[in-house]
Design a protein around this motif. Structure first.
Motif, PDB file in Angstrom:
ATOM      1  N   GLU A  99      -8.052  -3.718 -10.817  1.00 36.25           N
ATOM      2  CA  GLU A  99      -6.894  -4.417 -10.248  1.00 36.25           C
ATOM      3  C   GLU A  99      -6.658  -5.707 -11.038  1.00 36.25           C
ATOM      4  O   GLU A  99      -7.581  -6.462 -11.296  1.00 36.25           O
ATOM      5  CB  GLU A  99      -7.150  -4.694  -8.754  1.00 36.25           C
TER       6      GLU A  99
ATOM      7  N   GLU B  56       1.442  -4.431 -15.637  1.00 37.50           N
ATOM      8  CA  GLU B  56       1.249  -5.479 -16.655  1.00 37.50           C
ATOM      9  C   GLU B  56       0.582  -4.844 -17.875  1.00 37.50           C
ATOM     10  O   GLU B  56      -0.329  -4.037 -17.730  1.00 37.50           O
ATOM     11  CB  GLU B  56       0.299  -6.557 -16.122  1.00 37.50           C
TER      12      GLU B  56
ATOM     13  N   ASN C 100       0.883  -1.166   0.000  1.00 37.46           N
ATOM     14  CA  ASN C 100       0.000   0.000   0.000  1.00 37.46           C
ATOM     15  C   ASN C 100       0.926   1.224   0.000  1.00 37.46           C
ATOM     16  O   ASN C 100       1.766   1.381   0.875  1.00 37.46           O
ATOM     17  CB  ASN C 100      -0.877  -0.032   1.270  1.00 37.46           C
ATOM     18  N   GLY C 101       0.754   2.079  -1.038  1.00 34.96           N
ATOM     19  CA  GLY C 101       1.754   3.094  -1.348  1.00 34.96           C
ATOM     20  C   GLY C 101       1.925   4.172  -0.281  1.00 34.96           C
ATOM     21  O   GLY C 101       1.105   4.320   0.631  1.00 34.96           O
TER      22      GLY C 101
ATOM     23  N   GLY D 127      -5.781  -3.033 -16.651  1.00 34.23           N
ATOM     24  CA  GLY D 127      -6.197  -1.638 -16.820  1.00 34.23           C
ATOM     25  C   GLY D 127      -5.608  -0.970 -18.044  1.00 34.23           C
ATOM     26  O   GLY D 127      -5.992   0.148 -18.384  1.00 34.23           O
TER      27      GLY D 127
HETATM   28  C1  LIG Z   1       2.267  -0.481  -6.191  1.00 36.45           C
HETATM   29  S1  LIG Z   1       0.853  -1.539  -6.151  1.00 36.45           S
HETATM   30  C2  LIG Z   1      -0.276  -0.312  -5.556  1.00 36.45           C
HETATM   31  C3  LIG Z   1      -1.565  -0.798  -4.988  1.00 36.45           C
HETATM   32  C4  LIG Z   1      -2.456   0.326  -4.452  1.00 36.45           C
HETATM   33  N1  LIG Z   1      -2.556   1.451  -5.328  1.00 36.45           N
HETATM   34  C5  LIG Z   1      -1.988   0.773  -3.089  1.00 36.45           C
HETATM   35  O1  LIG Z   1      -1.222   1.739  -2.985  1.00 36.45           O
HETATM   36  O2  LIG Z   1      -2.397   0.142  -2.134  1.00 36.45           O
HETATM   37  C6  LIG Z   1       0.484  -1.691  -7.876  1.00 36.45           C
HETATM   38  C7  LIG Z   1      -0.755  -2.504  -8.197  1.00 36.45           C
HETATM   39  O3  LIG Z   1      -0.993  -2.451  -9.595  1.00 36.45           O
HETATM   40  C8  LIG Z   1      -1.506  -3.703 -10.008  1.00 36.45           C
HETATM   41  N2  LIG Z   1      -1.359  -3.777 -11.460  1.00 36.45           N
HETATM   42  C9  LIG Z   1      -0.217  -3.984 -12.188  1.00 36.45           C
HETATM   43  N3  LIG Z   1      -0.501  -3.940 -13.501  1.00 36.45           N
HETATM   44  C10 LIG Z   1      -1.829  -3.686 -13.615  1.00 36.45           C
HETATM   45  C11 LIG Z   1      -2.716  -3.541 -14.726  1.00 36.45           C
HETATM   46  N4  LIG Z   1      -2.308  -3.622 -15.981  1.00 36.45           N
HETATM   47  N5  LIG Z   1      -4.028  -3.314 -14.473  1.00 36.45           N
HETATM   48  C12 LIG Z   1      -4.486  -3.214 -13.214  1.00 36.45           C
HETATM   49  N6  LIG Z   1      -3.686  -3.355 -12.121  1.00 36.45           N
HETATM   50  C13 LIG Z   1      -2.381  -3.577 -12.316  1.00 36.45           C
HETATM   51  C14 LIG Z   1      -0.700  -4.695  -9.190  1.00 36.45           C
HETATM   52  O4  LIG Z   1      -1.314  -5.963  -9.126  1.00 36.45           O
HETATM   53  C15 LIG Z   1      -0.648  -3.973  -7.843  1.00 36.45           C
HETATM   54  O5  LIG Z   1      -1.714  -4.323  -7.038  1.00 36.45           O
END
Ligand SMILES: C[S@@+](CC[C@H](N)C(=O)[O-])C[C@H]1O[C@@H](n2cnc3c(N)ncnc32)[C@H](O)[C@@H]1O
Length: 307
Positions: free
Chosen positions: A149, A258, A100-101, A175
């Protein structure tokens, strides 16, 4: 005894009596002030959202794992939610370094995105939804957040955390490809090497895209101690008619996105980081035929340019 929503942090099941809730609300107000000060942001609406949204609702039962300089992750001393109100990362899937950022980074980026009441915000890489909830608070009942997500387990937790909340729709998927309605804000929380076509196609006139771009050094171990400014950069992109205005906001190291990474753009990005000058970028172009002198980053079919 029936517990009201205020007494229970639903995903933790931990009982909080009224006094504890009131204390926590005070802690949260102080946290919001510290987070905005650390972000060097003066924005009453962002501060109010950080003061209102309960982080413990989203992160599962405590104690929580927090990355520290001394050791990779250290558990909070107990499951008291007060420990979550620090300007610090919290582990979500520690084995993958997925957290969680950092609240102050998000405060800075959300202030730059400036979500307004009634806006449609698309949140890509929503994780378990803490920052989706901050965005939903800011767009209010007349607005809408689409939170996307990629990871199946996290997408399930995301949907559960927002069950019954009418202004937030949780989707599992990529996404960079999944269909969504035109948006006023697209808030990307994972490191791309390029803007996905749909992010630019679906950005309303006046809309803001928050775009983290990372080289292959932009996440994980950094044995060569490459400075963060050369590993990743977040740009704010604003549509003005047919133009895409671009502005560097912050350096970043962040979990990869991704579906929005390709070798050609990564090469162009790595070269651009080495060259420097990201703070002079003013425009994003969806073409690859601009002269090199005009560009900070010149990829085969898109560019970040100085004018
Ligand atoms: C750095 S984490 C941040 C999670 C959230 N924003 C937080 O701060 O709690 C990045 C997130 O992006 C997701 N992610 C990566 N590529 C993605 C995509 N193409 N579409 C949606 N989610 C994606 C990952 O699975 C991960 O949960």
């Amino acid at each position: 005894m029936t517990l009201t929503p205020e007494q229970v942090a639903p995903q933790t099941g931990r009982f909080l009596d009224r006094m504890e809730q009131e204390e926590l609300a005070i802690v949260r107000r102080a946290y919001a002030k510290h987070v905005l000060a650390n972000a060097n942001v003066d924005d009453a609406r962002v501060e109010a959202a950080f003061a209102a949204v309960r982080r413990e609702h989203f992160l599962g039962p405590g104690p929580w794992q927090m990355p520290r300089w001394t050791r990779p992750y250290v558990p909070t001393p107990t499951d008291d939610p007060v420990y979550l109100y620090q300007d610090a990362l919290v582990g979500i899937i520690q084995e993958r370094g997925l957290n969680n950022g950092q609240p102050s980074l998000h405060a800075m980026l959300i202030a730059a995105a400036a979500p307004r009441p009634g806006d449609h915000v698309v949140h890509i890489g929503a994780g378990v939804g803490y920052y989706s909830a901050i965005l939903a608070h800011m767009v209010g009942d007349t607005g809408q957040v689409t939170a996307i997500e990629f990871d199946g387990g996290l997408a399930e937790r995301l949907a559960a955390n927002f069950a019954g909340q009418p202004n937030l729709r949780a989707l599992k998927g990529d996404g960079a490809r999944i269909e969504f309605d035109p948006a006023d804000v697209i808030y990307v929380n994972a490191g791309a090497t390029r803007p996905a076509d749909i992010w630019l196609d679906r950005l309303n006139d006046g809309g803001r895209l928050i775009l983290p771009l990372t080289s292959d050094n932009g996440f994980g171990e950094n044995p060569e101690n490459i400075p963060i400014q050369w590993r990743g950069a977040v740009f704010g992109i604003k549509r003005r008619g047919n133009e895409l205005l671009a502005k560097w906001i912050s350096a970043v190291a962040i979990f990869p996105c991704e579906g929005a990474r390709d070798a050609a753009s990564e090469g162009a990005l790595a070269a651009a980081f080495e060259k420097g000058g990201w703070e002079r970028v003013t425009r994003l172009y969806r073409r690859g035929d601009l002269p090199d002198e005009q560009c900070w980053l010149n990829a085969p079919d898109w560019a970040l340019a100085y004018g």
